[in-house]
Design an enzyme around this catalytic site. Structure first.
Site, mmCIF file in Angstrom:
data_model
loop_
_atom_site.group_PDB
_atom_site.id
_atom_site.type_symbol
_atom_site.label_atom_id
_atom_site.label_comp_id
_atom_site.label_asym_id
_atom_site.label_seq_id
_atom_site.Cartn_x
_atom_site.Cartn_y
_atom_site.Cartn_z
ATOM 1 N N ARG A 127 9.197 -15.953 -13.666
ATOM 2 C CA ARG A 127 7.960 -15.780 -12.911
ATOM 3 C C ARG A 127 7.299 -17.145 -12.760
ATOM 4 O O ARG A 127 7.274 -17.943 -13.707
ATOM 5 C CB ARG A 127 6.997 -14.824 -13.634
ATOM 6 C CG ARG A 127 7.389 -13.348 -13.550
ATOM 7 C CD ARG A 127 7.282 -12.806 -12.136
ATOM 8 N NE ARG A 127 7.593 -11.388 -12.039
ATOM 9 C CZ ARG A 127 8.797 -10.898 -11.750
ATOM 10 N NH1 ARG A 127 9.815 -11.719 -11.543
ATOM 11 N NH2 ARG A 127 8.983 -9.598 -11.655
ATOM 12 N N GLU A 154 2.952 -16.524 -5.119
ATOM 13 C CA GLU A 154 3.863 -16.134 -4.030
ATOM 14 C C GLU A 154 3.131 -15.342 -2.962
ATOM 15 O O GLU A 154 2.261 -14.535 -3.313
ATOM 16 C CB GLU A 154 5.000 -15.276 -4.596
ATOM 17 C CG GLU A 154 5.927 -16.064 -5.469
ATOM 18 C CD GLU A 154 7.050 -15.222 -6.065
ATOM 19 O OE1 GLU A 154 7.307 -14.105 -5.584
ATOM 20 O OE2 GLU A 154 7.651 -15.695 -7.017
ATOM 21 N N HIS A 186 12.429 -16.093 -3.937
ATOM 22 C CA HIS A 186 12.492 -14.984 -4.908
ATOM 23 C C HIS A 186 13.632 -14.008 -4.576
ATOM 24 O O HIS A 186 13.394 -12.845 -4.261
ATOM 25 C CB HIS A 186 11.140 -14.243 -4.977
ATOM 26 C CG HIS A 186 10.953 -13.528 -6.301
ATOM 27 N ND1 HIS A 186 9.727 -13.319 -6.872
ATOM 28 C CD2 HIS A 186 11.850 -12.949 -7.142
ATOM 29 C CE1 HIS A 186 9.871 -12.652 -8.010
ATOM 30 N NE2 HIS A 186 11.154 -12.421 -8.198
HETATM 31 C C1 GLV Z 1 12.575 -9.672 -10.068
HETATM 32 O O1 GLV Z 1 11.939 -10.663 -10.132
HETATM 33 C C2 GLV Z 1 12.414 -8.543 -10.930
HETATM 34 O O2 GLV Z 1 11.523 -8.570 -11.794
HETATM 35 O O3 GLV Z 1 13.163 -7.569 -10.785
#
Ligand code: GLV
Length: 326
Positions: free
Chosen positions: A233, A262, A280
């Site tokens: 993250r 984001e 991401h």
């Molecule tokens: C992706 O970032 C997730 O948490 O699945």
């Protein structure tokens, strides 16, 4: 009023049947799913099937008094106020396990891209600057014999570290483990790991204790010339400080798939040729994303059917006082 709100047309053929069975409404692609939207559209719902960027806040939970489950189609659940949900007896579920390999693969794509300057080299060629083989053209970091430092040796961290042997890297790590890793790996405290790792990769959930974990002080403790990879993250890292250390050459490169705010990316990172920036996509394999969607629907369906979900994120032994539909 629908019983279930699915906040995105999830990529699984099971979505149609799920919606028929559980009176589901699917929010069209392109809709802004913010707090106000969820408070309004989720008001009468018993289940919310959500994405990781859809904020299920205390206010949302209060506005949805019939809610029994928030089924996040993601491993992370930092978008959900779990304490508030738990206090109201609302299950919160995620999709652990099914995306470990996909995320580990993408982590390695970033490691290789950063260490061997893949994106920069592609740009170099397209700009017409390739005039023939040269012994010192676009030299990068050899991986063989280097140290891969893993912060967070959970499921994804373990999959990332498991692949290190294939590249001749040694593994060191920081963080609790359920069992010793099934390969040679040296446990270290965080500061020692920062000083030892040639490539440091982050695999922690975003919690109050990991927010800002890689702050300026800790980034400064990284080995000079090291590479930072983040597929966890964004808010785990101070992006502004990272941009400065990359610009000055103190750090060799960074490979990022996640950002503090984001979809915004810190402007200091955008112009840097030694930052590889992905939108991401850590778990974005076709089968993986379908399985994540299926798990989220399965969790929601189980609760709507009166049972317990497969992957509630509350500690299981404290569930009983809160279960509304045992
Ligand atoms: C992706 O970032 C997730 O948490 O699945």
């Amino acid at each position: 009023m629908p019983k279930t709100l699915v906040t995105y047309p999830l990529p699984t053929p099971r979505l149609k049947d799920f919606c028929e069975k559980w009176d589901g409404v699917v929010v069209p692609k392109g809709t802004t799913v913010d707090e106000a939207f969820l408070m309004r559209e989720g008001a009468g719902c018993e289940a919310l099937v959500t994405l990781l960027n859809h904020p299920v806040t205390r206010r949302v939970l209060e506005a949805c008094p019939r809610l029994r489950v928030v089924a996040n189609a993601a491993a992370g659940f930092d978008n959900v106020d779990v304490a508030a949900a738990r206090g109201r007896g609302v299950f919160v579920t995620n999709t652990p396990g099914v995306l470990d390999r996909a995320t580990a693969d993408l982590t390695w794509a970033l490691i290789l891209a950063c260490c061997r300057r893949v994106v920069e080299a592609d740009r170099f060629l397209r700009e017409g600057r390739f005039h023939g083989w040269e012994p010192d053209l676009l030299l990068g970091m050899d991986l063989n014999g280097k140290v891969l430092g893993v912060v967070g040796m959970g499921r994804i961290g373990t999959e990332v570290a498991r692949r290190a042997g294939a590249f001749g890297m040694k593994v060191a790590y920081h963080g609790p483990t359920a069992a010793p890793p099934p390969f040679p790996a040296e446990a270290m405290d965080l500061d020692a790991l920062l000083g030892a790792a040639d490539v440091l990769t982050l695999h922690v959930p975003l919690t109050p204790s990991t927010r800002g974990l890689l702050d300026r002080r800790r980034l400064m403790r990284m080995k000079p010339g090291a590479v930072l990879i983040n597929t966890s993250r964004g808010a785990v890292v101070d992006e502004g400080a990272l941009a400065e250390l990359l610009a000055s050459g103190r750090l060799r490169a960074a490979g990022l798939d996640v950002y503090e705010r984001e979809p915004a990316v810190h402007p200091g990172l955008m112009g840097l040729s030694n930052a590889v920036l992905l939108p991401h996509i850590g778990s974005a394999g076709e089968e993986t994303r379908r399985t994540m969607a299926d798990w989220a629907l399965e969790n929601a369906g189980r609760v709507l059917g009166g049972g317990a979900p497969l992957t509630n994120v509350w500690p299981l032994d404290t569930l009983s006082p809160f279960v509304k539909n045992p």
